[in-house]
Structure formats: structure tokens, C-alpha cells
Design a protein around this motif. Structure first.
Motif, PDB file in Angstrom:
ATOM      1  N   PHE A 570      -1.931   0.647  -8.292  1.00 56.35           N
ATOM      2  CA  PHE A 570      -2.050   0.723  -6.835  1.00 56.35           C
ATOM      3  C   PHE A 570      -2.807   2.004  -6.472  1.00 56.35           C
ATOM      4  O   PHE A 570      -2.507   3.085  -7.007  1.00 56.35           O
ATOM      5  N   SER A 574      -1.613   1.726  -1.431  1.00 57.85           N
ATOM      6  CA  SER A 574      -1.729   0.309  -1.064  1.00 57.85           C
ATOM      7  C   SER A 574      -0.598  -0.486  -1.704  1.00 57.85           C
ATOM      8  O   SER A 574      -0.170  -0.207  -2.828  1.00 57.85           O
ATOM      9  N   THR A 576      -0.977  -3.644  -2.313  1.00 55.49           N
ATOM     10  CA  THR A 576      -1.666  -4.706  -3.054  1.00 55.49           C
ATOM     11  C   THR A 576      -2.243  -4.127  -4.334  1.00 55.49           C
ATOM     12  O   THR A 576      -2.961  -3.114  -4.301  1.00 55.49           O
TER      13      THR A 576
END
Length: 665
Positions: A570, A574, A576
Motif C-alpha cells: 500500500f 491508500s 487499495t
């Protein structure tokens, strides 16, 4: 919680005049004891009886026997005089010349005798002392010498050599050998006899021996009988109260015993019984609690652990109803302990709904040694005490009373709570582990079950046993009591155990397992991966006077990609995961974090990096200026070389891999 509610009762407790009960029963109370559910209404004290005994003895004396007398016996052997030669003769016969006895040959006594051995005739040598006894100084005739077993020389009557006539004749062969010694070898021995054959000579060898006449007598052991008589056998009749001074020094003491004339007895009390009031103890809640300000026990292998040292007491209780007589039959099981035990306690109202007191049942007051383990069961005779009775009154800590006696002291008592309690004066190392509390409100503090491929798998199935207090859940399904049969497969099978009800509470231990079958159908525990991590970078560079952004590369270790679907990275907070291993980034500080894609896997290495990407703006500007001015100063080139060297290196964070990937390659 309960203490705060009851604290206001303290002044009321004093107002009840409990000091009047110290050391004496209330006016409406009776002493009570366990006797078929009845209470004591009267008692009789029986004084102690003194033990009376006396000593008894057994004596013996040995009357020496007489030694046996002896006589002398003799035996002898002979040899024959030879005259230059000696004849060796062999006969084919069942008769042979052997040791024992005497045979006369031509008037000459020769040791040994003829004996028919029976069976078939065989060839054997005759003693030289026998054969040569027939020859004189004229020598051995040559015409009698010769022959062999295959071709005998002739036949000779054995009577010539002193044999009986029944011996008959025997085939023979003979040899003649020079014998300068003048004698044959010694013949066989005669039999032993009391007749002395005379002194040794050239042809007579005599031996003698002393032989017992067996006319001796053995020692005789006598055993003393009371009054001075004796017997030759030892029995109970030989026990006597006569002491050594009475029996005399001729007798030796061999045994002594003490005989009880009157058995002693301790003082004891007998009771008259009547009906006892009893209200069974009943649980009013499945919830157990620790009183406010006290310390809760801890779960451990084997049960619930009450341990010191503590400023505050350690306790665990639940609400009950009934009275003290109703707790008879309750118990608690101690699986391990050190020092004095945590007590089984009952909180009561002494007078129905007022007068709070804690009744403590201490194992040490009831014969248990410090550290002892086992199940302690409450009976009518169990000793209890309360701090509401001052020492040394009956029912105080210094003078504990029985359950029945305490019930008589507080005849209208009612129960509030039952539990286990370790006092505030506990010391370091003192602990009690309780696995079960039964009776009014039972609970079991049990160890979680243990299962394994070796112990629980057969024919490809995991067998989960039926265990009291244990439920099984397979792959997150509804908890079910065993036995449960779980087929294993190549995919993971998840098994969880849990307490069956509020009456059970697990101690420390494993309650979650994952199993699978390998390619051969054999049970195994799935091997979870441990993946290495790293994060490297390049700084911003200059290409033809234009700045090129830096990069961050993740999951590259020893040339192998440890990236999705194994490790998620990551960038800058983030949520995601990064979708490529290398990304371009602007100059500045960036944060990279790593986490296993499968929560059951682990990471081998760092999981967070702070990476600074350096800017190349000034270098690009200097390089452009140099191209147009032709400056000969070396400083810009040195700076450019340092920048390029930095840009060509990536910081690789590597750790040695503890386990190779099994699915990605």
C-alpha cells in the motif's frame, strides 16, 4: 457490587448482638451433626480410657550334642615282579578285571577282581599285574606271544588268572615288552576294608582313611516355659511374663512383645438426634461475577486460577438461595495448588434478610495439607468459620464449627451467593486452580479438547469425540455435541470447539484448528506461507535537460516476485493495494506498507518503509548551462556523477526466506 450493597448492613450486624453468640449457642439453637439428615438434640461426653499392657518374652538355650567317633579303613593295589620282560595281553570276552576286592593267582594276592560286564564280548586289555603273576624267573614263553584282533593267537582259560570257572576261555593276542624296572604297572585298587593289609612294599601300595561311625548326637534347642520347664518346639505357649532375672543367665532372650490388656480410647461424644431444618441450595443465576474492588481469577490449563499476592481478595461468585444445611453435598475440585487453598464460601443473611456474613470453608481446617489436590465435598461435619464471630468463639477462625453447628448458631440463615475466594493476605507463589464447582449452581472450568491427525483421524475422516461440556463447529457451522465425523478433503476443513453451556468454561488452550488431506488422502495441517518483503526506489533523474520522475519497486527479493496474490503493498496510506510492482512517484517522502494477502500467512521482513525521492531540478539546470557556455569548472561534473550513482542504486530490503513458496512457482 454485592459488597457495596451489603456494606450498609455492617452497623446492623453489630446491633444484632452477635457477641452474645460467641462461644455459645443462641437460645433457640441446637448443636447439629450429620446423622441420616437429623440434628443433634442432646449429647453425652464419654471420658478417655487409659490403655493397659504388659511385656512378654521368649527364651531358648542350646544343649550341645556329642561328636561322632571314627574308624580307619584301608585299600591297596599290587604290582607284579617281572623278570626282564612284561606281557601285555588282550582278550575277547564279556569279563574284565576291575577295581575292588582281591584275587589270588598262583597263591599271590592281586588287588582287583573279575566282573562279567554282560552284553557282547569285546576286546580289552587285562591289567599287567594279573597277566604277569603267572610267570616266574624263567621268563615269558615266546610261543604264547603274538596274534591280533583280526587273527588271535589262541584261547586261554580265564581261570588261569583267578577268574571263576564260569568265565570260561577267551580268545587273546599278546605282546612282550622289555621291562628293566622289574615291576608291572600298579593294578586296580582293592575295596575299602577295616583289615590292614600291612605296610607298603615294592609290590604293595596301601591307602587309609578315617571314616565316621555316625554315632554323634546333634545340639538340642530348648525353649523356656513359664515356671522353669521347657519344650523342644517354639509356640505361643513359650511366651512368658518371666523376666531375665527370673529365668537366669542360662536362657537367652530371642523375642519380646507387648500385650494389650485393656484397649485405650479417646474421649468421645454420643448424640441424640431430631429433625433438622434444611432448605436446598439452588442456583439463581448462571452468571458468575467478581465483587467490586476485588480481583477476578484467571483462566489457565486445568481450570480457574486464584493466585496471590493481591492487595484485594480474588473471588468468583454466583447468586443462590436456600440455607447452610442445604449446601451439604456441594463440592469443588482443585486440580493444582501451592500453599493454603482458596476457600469455598457462602454469603448469607444470618437472620433471614439481615445480618450479612461470609461463611468460609477452608480445606486446611478439614484435614487437607497445603498444596493438596482433589475434590472437597461438604458434609454436615465440614468445619466452617465466619469473621462475624470473634476468636476463640465456636464458629470463629480459631475455633471453626461444623455446618450443623453454624446452622444452629444462625438457625434462620438464608443463602445469598456461593463461590470461591482467596483472601487479601495471600502471598507470592500461593495459588489454587479450580476445575469444578458442584451442588447449588454447578460449573466446570475445563481445559479445551485436544485433537490431531494422529489421534482423531481414521479412513480419511476426522472423528470428534463426545466430551462433556464441549461442542464442535465445522467450517463455521452450528455447534454440535460429539461424536461428529468430518470427512477430510484437499481443501481446508476448519474445526472450532466451544463450551456447551454457561455451566462450562474453557481454560487456556487451542480451540481452533485447520486440517486437510494431502494428495495421498493423508491428514495434515496446512502449511501457511511466510513471504519475504522489500521496497526499493530510484530518485528523479535528468534526461536531455528534462526531469524524469523517480520510482518505487516492491516485492522483488533475490530476483523472485513476492507480490500479489501473496503480499499486498500500500502506497501513501491508500486502502487499495498496488497493482504493479513498480510505480513512478514525485520527489518527496513516501510511505509504503506491506500485509499478507491471506491473513493466515505471515511476512518475513519489514512491513513499513519511509522512502525519500530526491529531486534532480538543479542538476538538469547546470547540465544545460554547461552545454552552452563550455565551462571548464569540474564541480558540476562531480555533482552530476554523484547524482547518477545514487540514481543507479536501489535500496533492497531482503530477509532470508524461512519457507519456499509452494503454490506460486
Amino acid at each position: 457490587m454485592l459488597k457495596k450493597f451489603l456494606a450498609s448492613l455492617a452497623s446492623l450486624t453489630l446491633a444484632l448482638g452477635l457477641a452474645a453468640t460467641t462461644g455459645a449457642l443462641a437460645s433457640n439453637a441446637v448443636a447439629v451433626d450429620d446423622h441420616d439428615g437429623q440434628c443433634i438434640t442432646d449429647s453425652t461426653v464419654h471420658p478417655a480410657v487409659l490403655k493397659v499392657s504388659h511385656d512378654e518374652f521368649q527364651y531358648d538355650q542350646v544343649i550341645p550334642g556329642t561328636e561322632s567317633t571314627n574308624h580307619t579303613e584301608y585299600r591297596y593295589r599290587t604290582r607284579t615282579v617281572t623278570y626282564g620282560d612284561v606281557e601285555h595281553k588282550y582278550i575277547l570276552s564279556t569279563w574284565d578285571f576291575v577295581s575292588g576286592g582281591t584275587t589270588t593267582i598262583d597263591g599271590i594276592p592281586v588287588s582287583g577282581h573279575w566282573l562279567n560286564l554282560g552284553g557282547s564280548p569285546t576286546w580289552h586289555a587285562i591289567a599287567d599285574s594279573v597277566i604277569n603273576a603267572v610267570w616266574s624267573s624263567s621268563g615269558i614263553p615266546d610261543n604264547l606271544i603274538g596274534g591280533s584282533e583280526a587273527s588271535p593267537k589262541g584261547s586261554v582259560p580265564l581261570s588261569v588268572y583267578g577268574a571263576p570257572g564260569s568265565a570260561g576261555s577267551a580268545s587273546y593276542y599278546a605282546t612282550k615288552v622289555s621291562n628293566p624296572s622289574g615291576f608291572t604297572n600298579w593294578g586296580p585298587w582293592s575295596a575299602w576294608s577295616t583289615v590292614n593289609p600291612g605296610a607298603d612294599s615294592d609290590t604293595l601300595d596301601v591307602e587309609s582313611q578315617d571314616v565316621s561311625n555316625n554315632d554323634g548326637t546333634p545340639d538340642v534347642t530348648l525353649y523356656y516355659l513359664t515356671g522353669g520347664t521347657s519344650s523342644t518346639s517354639l509356640s505361643d505357649a513359650n511366651w512368658t511374663a518371666d523376666k531375665q532375672a527370673t529365668v537366669g543367665d542360662a536362657w537367652t532372650l530371642i523375642h519380646q512383645r507387648n500385650v494389650v490388656d485393656v484397649e485405650g480410647a479417646d474421649a468421645y461424644t454420643t448424640y441424640t438426634y431430631g429433625t433438622c431444618p434444611s432448605d436446598p441450595c439452588v442456583s439463581q443465576s448462571s452468571t458468575w461475577f467478581t465483587e467490586s474492588g476485588d480481583v477476578a481469577p484467571t483462566q489457565s490449563a486445568g481450570g480457574l486460577r486464584f493466585a496471590g499476592p493481591n492487595v484485594a481478595p480474588v473471588d468468583y461468585l454466583h447468586y443462590v438461595s436456600g440455607n447452610l444445611e442445604g449446601v451439604v453435598g456441594s463440592s469443588y475440585t482443585i486440580t493444582s495448588a501451592s500453599g493454603y487453598h482458596a476457600a469455598l464460601v457462602y454469603e448469607i443473611w444470618r437472620t433471614g434478610t439481615t445480618g450479612f456474613a461470609t461463611i468460609s470453608i477452608e480445606p486446611y481446617n478439614n484435614g487437607w495439607a497445603p498444596g493438596q489436590t482433589g475434590t472437597f465435598t461438604v458434609t454436615n461435619l465440614t468445619k466452617v468459620w465466619t469473621s462475624k464471630i470473634a476468636n476463640p468463639g465456636l464458629g470463629s477462625q480459631a475455633n471453626p464449627a461444623t455446618i450443623d453447628q453454624m446452622s444452629a448458631i444462625y438457625p434462620t440463615n438464608t443463602l445469598i451467593a456461593q463461590g470461591v475466594h482467596l483472601g487479601s493476605n495471600s502471598i507470592a507463589g500461593q495459588f489454587t486452580t479450580v476445575s469444578h464447582v458442584t451442588g447449588c449452581g454447578s460449573i466446570s472450568f475445563v481445559d479445551p479438547p485436544v485433537i490431531s491427525c494422529d489421534s482423531n483421524v481414521h479412513d480419511g475422516n476426522m472423528y470428534l469425540p463426545g466430551i462433556e461440556g464441549v461442542l464442535w463447529s465445522v467450517n463455521g457451522g452450528t455447534p454440535t455435541a460429539g461424536p461428529v465425523v468430518v470427512p477430510l478433503s484437499l481443501s481446508n476443513v476448519t474445526i472450532d470447539s466451544s463450551p456447551a453451556s454457561a455451566a462450562y468454561k474453557f481454560g487456556a488452550g487451542q480451540t481452533h484448528w485447520v486440517f486437510e488431506a494431502n494428495d495421498n488422502g493423508i491428514c495434515q495441517i496446512p502449511t501457511l506461507a511466510s513471504f519475504p518483503t522489500n521496497a526499493g526506489h530510484t530518485d528523479q533523474t535528468c534526461n536531455g535537460g528534462t526531469a524524469v520522475d523517480g520510482t518505487i519497486t516492491v516485492g522483488e527479493v533475490d530476483g523472485a516476485p513476492y507480490f500479489s496474490p501473496y503480499v499486498d503493498y500500500f502506497l501513501d496510506g491508500s486502502l487499495t493495494p498496488m497493482t504493479t510492482q513498480t510505480v513512478t512517484v514525485k520527489p518527496g517522502v513516501h510511505t509504503v506498507t506491506a500485509a499478507p494477502h491471506d491473513p493466515d500467512d505471515t511476512l518475513d521482513g519489514e512491513t513499513s518503509w519511509s522512502i525519500t525521492i530526491a529531486s534532480s531540478d538543479k542538476v538538469c539546470t547546470d547540465l544545460t548551462t554547461l552545454a552552452f557556455t563550455g565551462s571548464a569548472s569540474p564541480a558540476p561534473w562531480v555533482a552530476l556523477g554523484a547524482l547518477l550513482l545514487t540514481a543507479g542504486l536501489a535500496l533492497i530490503v531482503m530477509r532470508s526466506r524461512r519457507q519456499e513458496m509452494t503454490d506460486a512457482e
